[in-house]
Design a protein around this motif. Structure first.
Motif, PDB file in Angstrom:
ATOM      1  N   PRO A 264       0.836  -1.212   0.000  1.00  0.00           N
ATOM      2  CA  PRO A 264       0.000   0.000   0.000  1.00  0.00           C
ATOM      3  C   PRO A 264       0.866   1.255   0.000  1.00  0.00           C
ATOM      4  CG  PRO A 264      -0.058  -1.086   2.141  1.00  0.00           C
ATOM      5  CD  PRO A 264       0.645  -2.018   1.210  1.00  0.00           C
ATOM      6  N   GLN A 265       0.454   2.244  -0.821  1.00  0.00           N
ATOM      7  CA  GLN A 265       1.329   3.388  -1.065  1.00  0.00           C
ATOM      8  C   GLN A 265       1.399   4.372   0.091  1.00  0.00           C
ATOM      9  OE1 GLN A 265       0.377   5.657  -4.593  1.00  0.00           O
ATOM     10  NE2 GLN A 265       2.299   6.814  -4.534  1.00  0.00           N
ATOM     11  N   TYR A 266       0.268   4.772   0.625  1.00  0.00           N
ATOM     12  CA  TYR A 266       0.250   5.890   1.566  1.00  0.00           C
ATOM     13  C   TYR A 266      -0.004   5.488   3.013  1.00  0.00           C
ATOM     14  CZ  TYR A 266       0.894   9.339  -2.081  1.00  0.00           C
ATOM     15  OH  TYR A 266       1.429  10.098  -3.090  1.00  0.00           O
ATOM     16  N   GLU A 267       0.277   4.259   3.354  1.00  0.00           N
ATOM     17  CA  GLU A 267       0.259   3.863   4.767  1.00  0.00           C
ATOM     18  C   GLU A 267       1.643   4.150   5.337  1.00  0.00           C
ATOM     19  OE1 GLU A 267      -1.091  -0.103   5.335  1.00  0.00           O
ATOM     20  OE2 GLU A 267      -3.021   0.240   4.354  1.00  0.00           O
ATOM     21  N   THR A 268       1.807   5.350   5.853  1.00  0.00           N
ATOM     22  CA  THR A 268       3.143   5.827   6.231  1.00  0.00           C
ATOM     23  C   THR A 268       3.797   4.958   7.309  1.00  0.00           C
ATOM     24  OG1 THR A 268       2.139   7.379   7.802  1.00  0.00           O
ATOM     25  CG2 THR A 268       2.632   8.205   5.597  1.00  0.00           C
ATOM     26  N   ALA A 269       3.005   4.312   8.133  1.00  0.00           N
ATOM     27  CA  ALA A 269       3.584   3.457   9.167  1.00  0.00           C
ATOM     28  C   ALA A 269       4.360   2.296   8.560  1.00  0.00           C
ATOM     29  CB  ALA A 269       2.483   2.921  10.085  1.00  0.00           C
ATOM     30  N   GLY A 270       4.020   1.938   7.333  1.00  0.00           N
ATOM     31  CA  GLY A 270       4.704   0.831   6.683  1.00  0.00           C
ATOM     32  C   GLY A 270       5.791   1.249   5.717  1.00  0.00           C
ATOM     33  N   TRP A 271       6.117   2.551   5.661  1.00  0.00           N
ATOM     34  CA  TRP A 271       7.099   3.030   4.682  1.00  0.00           C
ATOM     35  C   TRP A 271       8.485   2.428   4.899  1.00  0.00           C
ATOM     36  CZ3 TRP A 271       6.262   9.011   3.693  1.00  0.00           C
ATOM     37  CH2 TRP A 271       5.164   9.163   2.831  1.00  0.00           C
ATOM     38  N   SER A 272       8.905   2.286   6.138  1.00  0.00           N
ATOM     39  CA  SER A 272      10.240   1.759   6.396  1.00  0.00           C
ATOM     40  C   SER A 272      10.373   0.326   5.884  1.00  0.00           C
ATOM     41  CB  SER A 272      10.536   1.804   7.895  1.00  0.00           C
ATOM     42  OG  SER A 272      11.821   1.288   8.172  1.00  0.00           O
ATOM     43  N   ALA A 273       9.380  -0.493   6.163  1.00  0.00           N
ATOM     44  CA  ALA A 273       9.416  -1.880   5.693  1.00  0.00           C
ATOM     45  C   ALA A 273       9.320  -1.939   4.176  1.00  0.00           C
ATOM     46  CB  ALA A 273       8.278  -2.675   6.332  1.00  0.00           C
ATOM     47  N   LEU A 274       8.510  -1.045   3.595  1.00  0.00           N
ATOM     48  CA  LEU A 274       8.360  -1.039   2.139  1.00  0.00           C
ATOM     49  C   LEU A 274       9.660  -0.597   1.467  1.00  0.00           C
ATOM     50  CD1 LEU A 274       6.276  -1.606  -0.045  1.00  0.00           C
ATOM     51  CD2 LEU A 274       5.531   0.789   0.120  1.00  0.00           C
ATOM     52  N   HIS A 275      10.324   0.352   2.069  1.00  0.00           N
ATOM     53  CA  HIS A 275      11.632   0.763   1.547  1.00  0.00           C
ATOM     54  C   HIS A 275      12.604  -0.416   1.523  1.00  0.00           C
ATOM     55  CE1 HIS A 275      15.835   1.858   2.672  1.00  0.00           C
ATOM     56  NE2 HIS A 275      15.740   2.495   1.522  1.00  0.00           N
ATOM     57  N   ASP A 276      12.617  -1.184   2.592  1.00  0.00           N
ATOM     58  CA  ASP A 276      13.530  -2.332   2.649  1.00  0.00           C
ATOM     59  C   ASP A 276      13.201  -3.355   1.561  1.00  0.00           C
ATOM     60  OD1 ASP A 276      14.778  -1.163   4.789  1.00  0.00           O
ATOM     61  OD2 ASP A 276      13.743  -2.371   6.306  1.00  0.00           O
TER      62      ASP A 276
END
Length: 360
Positions: A264-276
């Protein structure tokens, strides 16, 4: 014919932004005379760092401003000029008898462009500094770099050139339009602190709406978003990802072999994991693999090219973005219809007498 053809500009030579501004004005067709420091004034004529790239399109005219004969000839050139640009510290031109008031007394229509780091006024006006200092004070530098590292200097593009030279060019051109209407010039005070602050307008607007944080590396455009940042590839080179809009993000996800539900694109809480996750996928292949994979798609993924590589990219070749063979350099920008985007080479130096004859 270039749009500034017939315009006469005196450039008091210096390093950095005033040199770049003189190049841009010459690229647009202005007749720019670059008053350089003569050998008798204590410096060789071509000792400056600009060389044939930043000094293209205008002749150097060696002068010694402390010599009364040279000084008188410079005043005569000012009489014929449409604009003057200089980048000395506040008060230097006044002490030389070449400040805005003295010049306006001889040539009321003269536009007098001044560029400094801190501006002509203010408690720091007389202090020394460089690009990094000016953008630090304006708030621009704080927003750049990784969250866990000190701010990263963006070369000297933001203060010297974007916030400095280009603001000077804009102000000088605006004042020239006014002078042609009213017959009266004015002084233009281009400060790199002011210009770089202006460049942060979007982020002040976002911050006022609660959409931007001063915590570096946590925002949409500062590398905090996993879909707007650079990634390392298997060969040690990089790709730039700018998939901001949902449909562009969908193309990015598809190209990476992921499904929308899993990223999901704009769930900011998951940005760190998505970056990895993104980092691991990009690291599995070479840069040019990803460039080919995303070519022609809406994913907004491009290779990060080095200064050596950029001139050879097919798009840059097709547009003539870079020119030259012995010395490769960026072509003039922006483009104007029916005008080739080619720089004029650096002419041979002129003597003051030759410069006076040219403008007589």
């Amino acid at each position: 014919m270039k749009p500034l053809a017939g315009l006469r500009i005196l450039e008091f030579d210096g390093l950095g932004p005033v040199t770049f501004a003189g190049m841009v004005l010459a690229d647009m067709g202005a007749d720019v005379l670059r008053l350089s420091r003569s050998a008798t004034a204590g410096a060789p004529v071509f000792a400056e760092v600009g060389g044939e790239v930043l000094h293209r399109g205008r002749a150097a005219v060696p002068v010694n401003l402390k010599d009364t004969a040279d000084h008188a000839r410079v005043l005569t050139l000012i009489d014929s000029a449409d604009a003057l640009i200089e980048g000395f510290r506040p008060g230097v031109m006044e002490r030389l008898g070449l400040g805005p008031e003295a010049c306006a007394g001889r040539n009321p229509r003269l536009v007098y462009g001044r560029i400094t780091g801190w501006g002509q006024t203010g408690p720091m006006a007389s202090e020394v500094g460089h690009d990094i200092n000016y953008i630090a004070l304006s708030g621009a530098l704080h927003a750049m770099g990784r969250a866990d590292q000190p701010p990263a200097p963006p070369l000297n593009l933001i203060g010297d050139y974007a916030g400095g030279a280009m603001m000077l060019v804009t102000g000088v051109l605006a004042a020239l339009v006014e002078a042609r209407t009213t017959g009266k010039g004015r002084a233009v005070d281009a400060a790199m602190t002011d210009g770089s602050a202006l460049l942060t307008s979007l982020f002040h607007a976002l911050r006022a709406r609660g959409l931007w944080s001063d915590a570096r590396g946590t925002n949409l455009l500062d590398g905090g978003a996993p879909f707007y940042r650079c990634y390392a590839c298997r060969d040690g080179r990089f790709v730039a990802v700018g998939a901001l809009e949902p449909r562009f993000y969908a193309a990015l996800i598809a190209g990476l072999g992921l499904t929308p539900d899993s990223a999901p694109q704009y769930e900011t809480a998951g940005w760190s994991a998505l970056h990895d996750r993104f980092a691991a996928i990009f690291a599995s292949q070479d840069r040019d693999h990803w460039a080919a994979r995303f070519a022609g798609t809406d994913a907004c993924v491009t290779p990060v090219l080095s200064l050596e590589e950029a001139p050879s990219h097919p798009h840059n070749v097709a547009r003539g973005t870079f020119v030259g063979s012995a010395v490769v350099q960026p072509a003039p920008a922006p483009r104007f219809a029916d005008v080739p985007a080619l720089p004029t080479p650096q002419p041979e130096p002129l003597s003051l007498d030759q410069a006076l004859s040219r403008w007589s």
